[in-house]
Write an enzyme that holds these catalytic residues in place. Structure first.
Site, short mmCIF file in Angstrom:
data_model
loop_
_atom_site.label_atom_id
_atom_site.label_comp_id
_atom_site.label_asym_id
_atom_site.label_seq_id
_atom_site.Cartn_x
_atom_site.Cartn_y
_atom_site.Cartn_z
N ARG A 283 0.71 -1.00 0.04
CA ARG A 283 -0.03 -0.18 0.05
C ARG A 283 0.96 1.28 -0.14
O ARG A 283 1.46 1.33 1.12
CB ARG A 283 -0.88 0.06 1.21
CG ARG A 283 -1.57 1.23 1.53
CD ARG A 283 -2.80 1.27 2.45
NE ARG A 283 -2.57 0.66 3.75
CZ ARG A 283 -1.70 1.46 4.92
NH1 ARG A 283 -1.31 2.76 4.55
NH2 ARG A 283 -1.44 0.76 5.98
N HIS B 140 -4.02 4.08 4.57
CA HIS B 140 -4.98 3.17 4.51
C HIS B 140 -6.36 3.77 3.93
O HIS B 140 -6.98 2.90 3.19
CB HIS B 140 -4.95 2.51 6.02
CG HIS B 140 -6.20 1.60 6.30
ND1 HIS B 140 -5.97 0.53 5.74
CD2 HIS B 140 -7.45 1.80 6.89
CE1 HIS B 140 -7.27 -0.33 6.08
NE2 HIS B 140 -8.13 0.58 6.80
N TYR C 213 3.91 5.63 11.24
CA TYR C 213 4.27 4.11 11.63
C TYR C 213 5.20 3.32 10.61
O TYR C 213 5.36 2.28 10.91
CB TYR C 213 2.80 3.39 11.92
CG TYR C 213 2.02 3.29 10.73
CD1 TYR C 213 2.34 2.53 9.60
CD2 TYR C 213 0.68 4.25 10.65
CE1 TYR C 213 1.20 2.48 8.47
CE2 TYR C 213 -0.13 4.30 9.64
CZ TYR C 213 0.15 3.43 8.73
OH TYR C 213 -0.89 3.37 7.48
#
Length: 386
Positions: free
Chosen positions: A275, A279, A288
């Site tokens: 990805r 998200h 993160y």
């Protein structure tokens, strides 16, 4: 054609099937390669079509992301970086096959022939669905993570009972493909679906797009082993494929779908991809994951990979690429204009498509709601005195 998936074995080290390397070079297929017959189907026309579909899907996705940032959509789930897995697998489908997507399978919807703008009302909040699922055998998006896996297996069991599996008739035999992510593989619904699919030999292909991150949780935390090994625990043949290689995704999906249609049962496919964006547009991936990781995966971009392949093979010229870019620009403009034209109807519409056939309880609720709304109109007409 022999079933290539019967040759797969469960092992500690999972080999990921690949046709094109990161530079777009075609791999030498070793003798006895189980997916070789399907790789042979990858004509220049098909690869060019895959490239075009990936570029158009990315243009739509980028425009939808921008629309959300401008306040035109309440939320958006980008598919940036996952076009190869989606486009490659979608081209392996037949018309009568049925797709159960999660909520970012924009590329699959495009290949199925759906007007991508019909996805926007769901995220704009003007409709609960947005399209007729029977027109392209493409179900509504499932926002509840993993819940649609049970629906997919149920639909597959229905196909079995209709006698549309294992007849040997190309125009009759059907299969189901269920798309979900690595995070959804930890959901109870998905695991229950795998149990039912295995025990009933349901004609379902579980296509897992392992994009490495379940929101902020890395895939390594989701599972101590490769996700491709999970299917074996349920007695389902499983395979790992390079999800940024649409040619490999096509070959593996074709094999799995042929197996399902012939009555061979389910298959579990792990498409290893990434990805590249957030998200959803409510997410900030910089909190993160490291930029070095993103740069490493950006070098494996499926669109760049296929373009390099087409150029190296001399089967696509600058005129072709310019025409694709032009079509992508037109789709972006259409998407922007169409999105802004979508307006919500009356709240009473929420009762219109709860069930396929009229339902007395829903009808009663609708009447009560209409009476409730009319009460405000009566109050306004009498100056507030109901």
């Amino acid at each position: 054609m022999p079933d290539p998936l019967t040759t797969l074995e469960t092992a500690a080290d999972v080999t990921t099937f690949q046709v094109l390397d990161a530079e777009g070079r075609r791999r030498e297929s070793p003798g006895g390669e189980p997916f070789a017959p399907y790789v042979a189907e990858l004509t220049d026309d098909l690869v060019r079509a895959m490239y075009r579909d990936m570029v158009l899907t990315r243009a739509f996705d980028a425009q939808a992301t921008s629309l959300q940032r401008q306040g035109e959509l309440g939320l958006w789930a980008p598919s940036l970086g996952q076009e190869g897995a989606q486009i490659g697998s979608a081209h392996a489908l037949r018309r009568r096959d049925y797709v159960f997507p999660s909520y970012r399978e924009h590329g699959v919807a495009h290949v199925r022939g759906m007007d991508l703008s019909l996805i926007l009302p769901l995220f704009r909040g003007t409709q609960h669905g947005g399209w007729d699922v029977h027109t392209h055998n493409f179900h509504l998006y499932s926002i509840v993570i993993g819940s649609h896996a049970l629906h997919a297996v149920g639909y597959g069991m229905g196909i079995q009972r209709d006698g549309d599996v294992g007849t040997g008739e190309t125009d009759r035999d059907r299969a189901v493909v269920c798309y979900f992510g690595d995070g959804a593989s930890s959901q109870g619904d998905v695991n229950e679906a795998l149990v039912f699919a295995a025990s009933t030999a349901a004609p379902v292909v579980f296509f897992v797009q392992n994009n490495q991150w379940a929101i902020s949780v890395p895939a390594a935390t989701q599972s101590p082993v490769a996700l491709a090994q999970r299917g074996s625990g349920f007695g389902i043949p499983s395979v790992s494929v390079d999800g940024n290689d649409p040619l490999a995704c096509y070959a593996v999906s074709r094999a799995a779908l042929d197996r399902a249609r012939s009555g061979g049962g389910p298959t579990f496919i792990e498409a290893v991809t990434y990805r590249m964006g957030a998200h959803t547009t409510s997410d900030d991936p910089s909190r993160y994951r490291a930029s070095e990781e993103e740069e490493r995966w950006a070098a494996k971009d499926p669109i760049s990979r296929v373009r390099r392949h087409l150029e190296a093979e001399g089967v696509a010229d600058q005129e072709f690429f310019a025409a694709v870019d032009h079509d992508a620009d037109e789709l972006a403009t259409f998407t922007r204009d169409r999105c802004r034209a979508f307006a919500a109807g009356g709240a009473v519409e929420m009762f219109d498509h709860v069930y396929q056939a009229p339902h007395p309880l829903v009808a009663a609720d609708r009447e009560e709601f209409v009476a409730f709304e009319n009460g405000f109109a009566d109050a306004d007409a009498t100056g507030g005195a109901a």
